[in-house]
Design a protein around this motif. Sequence first.
Motif, PDB file in Angstrom:
ATOM      1  N   LYS A 198       0.481   2.159  -3.665  1.00 19.84           N
ATOM      2  CA  LYS A 198      -0.603   3.113  -3.894  1.00 19.84           C
ATOM      3  C   LYS A 198      -0.166   4.541  -3.587  1.00 19.84           C
ATOM      4  O   LYS A 198      -0.674   5.503  -4.179  1.00 19.84           O
ATOM      5  N   ARG A 199       0.801   4.689  -2.661  1.00 18.54           N
ATOM      6  CA  ARG A 199       1.179   6.029  -2.223  1.00 18.54           C
ATOM      7  C   ARG A 199       2.568   6.018  -1.598  1.00 18.54           C
ATOM      8  O   ARG A 199       3.091   4.960  -1.221  1.00 18.54           O
TER       9      ARG A 199
ATOM     10  N   TYR B 145     -11.468  -0.212  -2.984  1.00 20.94           N
ATOM     11  CA  TYR B 145     -11.004  -0.204  -1.591  1.00 20.94           C
ATOM     12  C   TYR B 145     -12.181  -0.460  -0.671  1.00 20.94           C
ATOM     13  O   TYR B 145     -13.207   0.214  -0.751  1.00 20.94           O
TER      14      TYR B 145
ATOM     15  N   GLN C   6      -4.552   1.631  -7.961  1.00 20.35           N
ATOM     16  CA  GLN C   6      -4.520   0.174  -7.872  1.00 20.35           C
ATOM     17  C   GLN C   6      -5.713  -0.341  -7.059  1.00 20.35           C
ATOM     18  O   GLN C   6      -6.064   0.202  -6.014  1.00 20.35           O
TER      19      GLN C   6
ATOM     20  N   THR D  78       0.826  -1.215   0.000  1.00 20.77           N
ATOM     21  CA  THR D  78       0.000   0.000   0.000  1.00 20.77           C
ATOM     22  C   THR D  78       0.855   1.258   0.000  1.00 20.77           C
ATOM     23  O   THR D  78       0.667   2.159  -0.814  1.00 20.77           O
TER      24      THR D  78
END
Length: 539
Positions: free
Chosen positions: A225-226, A262, A254, A187
């Motif tokens: 993701k980040r 999510y 994603q 993540t």
Amino acid sequence: MTTGKHISPAQAAGLIPDGAIVSVSSSSGLGCPDLMLKAIGERFEATGHPRDLTTLHPIAAGDMSGIKGVDHIARKGLLKKIIGGSYPSGPSSAEPPLIWQMIGANEVAAYNIPSGILFDMHREAAAKRPGVMTKVGLDTFVDPSREGCAMNASAASEPVVQKIAFEGEDWLYFKAIAPQVAIIRATTADERGNLTYEHEGAYLGGLDQALAARNNGGIVIAQVKRLAKEGSLKPHDVRVPGVLVDYVVVDPDQKQTTQTLYDPAISGEIFRPLDSFRLPEFNIQKVIARRVAQELEAGSAVNLGFGISANVPRILIEEGLHGAVTWVIEQGAVGGVPLLDFAFGCASNADAFMPSPYQFTYFQGAGFDASLLSFLEIDRTGSVNVSQLSFRPHVTAGAGGFVDITARAKKIVFSGMFNAGAKLAVSDGRLVIHREGKLKKLVNQVEHVTFSGRRAVEQRQKITYVTERCVMKLTPEGVVLTEIAPGVDLETHILRQSEFPLMVSDKLKLMDSALFGEAPIGLALPMKSQRRLAGGVDG
């Protein structure tokens, strides 16, 4: 924010040399580094490189329902060899996934190695040990006396497994494979490449895959993701340390898993109320799932597979018995409620998430109490096929962890329809068979041995087969019919519908008529007997 390790997907794809061995962490849509796989495919289309890759997929990458996964790189010339625990599947009415078209055309050497063994091969490569010696897979398609994991002729000419003798016993030996590149997913990555998994539905095997690449001089690419500032991640939350990560690629879009951007319940950040879980509608499949539930014991740890048995946790919720057993699935969730359909492999309200390789160690060593799985075919020896049907090859997706799970499981309950295509109904607590199916599922010899009945008998495993019209048990003498559904004629609807002679128990009884009604069945589970160590307090 940028970091020293942060690069674009195209730059990351450019780091993969021709002929490389590339390990990819994924489980269908769950945890799939789809943007990275897409970038590799696009680079090949533009430049013709990288070429002749060998890719390793302990669990399938992609599932053809919004996440293409391995189909991004399923191109002739790009892939030379693919080794998967499982492969993407699609509905029978759809165009076969590109990877299946390549396998069928013999354009890539393709292998189906059990997922747990593939993770073991990574671990052995990381530690510079020669390989994996195991009994998992003996007398199945994994065994070189059968297919030896080969899925086509190109693979058959290059064996990946040997049968060896050690201390008077037969073992299977898989040579360790060291990847030059590992592509994993998380993540969040901080500026040093430390990875956390707070929005993921499972950890899968990214750590083991990263270790295998790093310890053998390779590189590790993490899709996240980040990005976060160095020092902002809690060390207990870091699942892959930055010392193992070379490059970070960001995909802010994603998906958590297929068709789910999510859902915090999937990643264990919130717990859902029990009444929010959809209960199965009343139909033939629910009848089977209820009968499977009657095989459970309270206090057990129970593995769960895809298919009819995936609804058994919902049966327990409906019966007021949620929590009576602890569900354990190969992607790593322990406890909670395993999810269905495209979210299969995830669980809500889990007690814990284990890394998938360690979950497989638990399975291979039979630390759990029972497994609930499906079948496509059963034969006279009690062997089961779930991994291949020649008339619809792209629907079956390989064995995944099925072989690891069943190799030593103390108790297995297989479930499925007695034959394929029958027209059935339920009326007044009885099963009504309007028309028989054209395809028999009890056959003289299964097309592909995913589970060995002979090994099960040798190991004294408790094996039960549950269908809508009967229940069967595996004995040293063969498959024995023990229960029959109300409304079913023994000779017409069961014995004549099997290719091999079914033995009939002299204690044959009727299945509980409550299974065939819409109301809850009043399920009561006996308590599992407590384990005692030999020589313990009570001797």
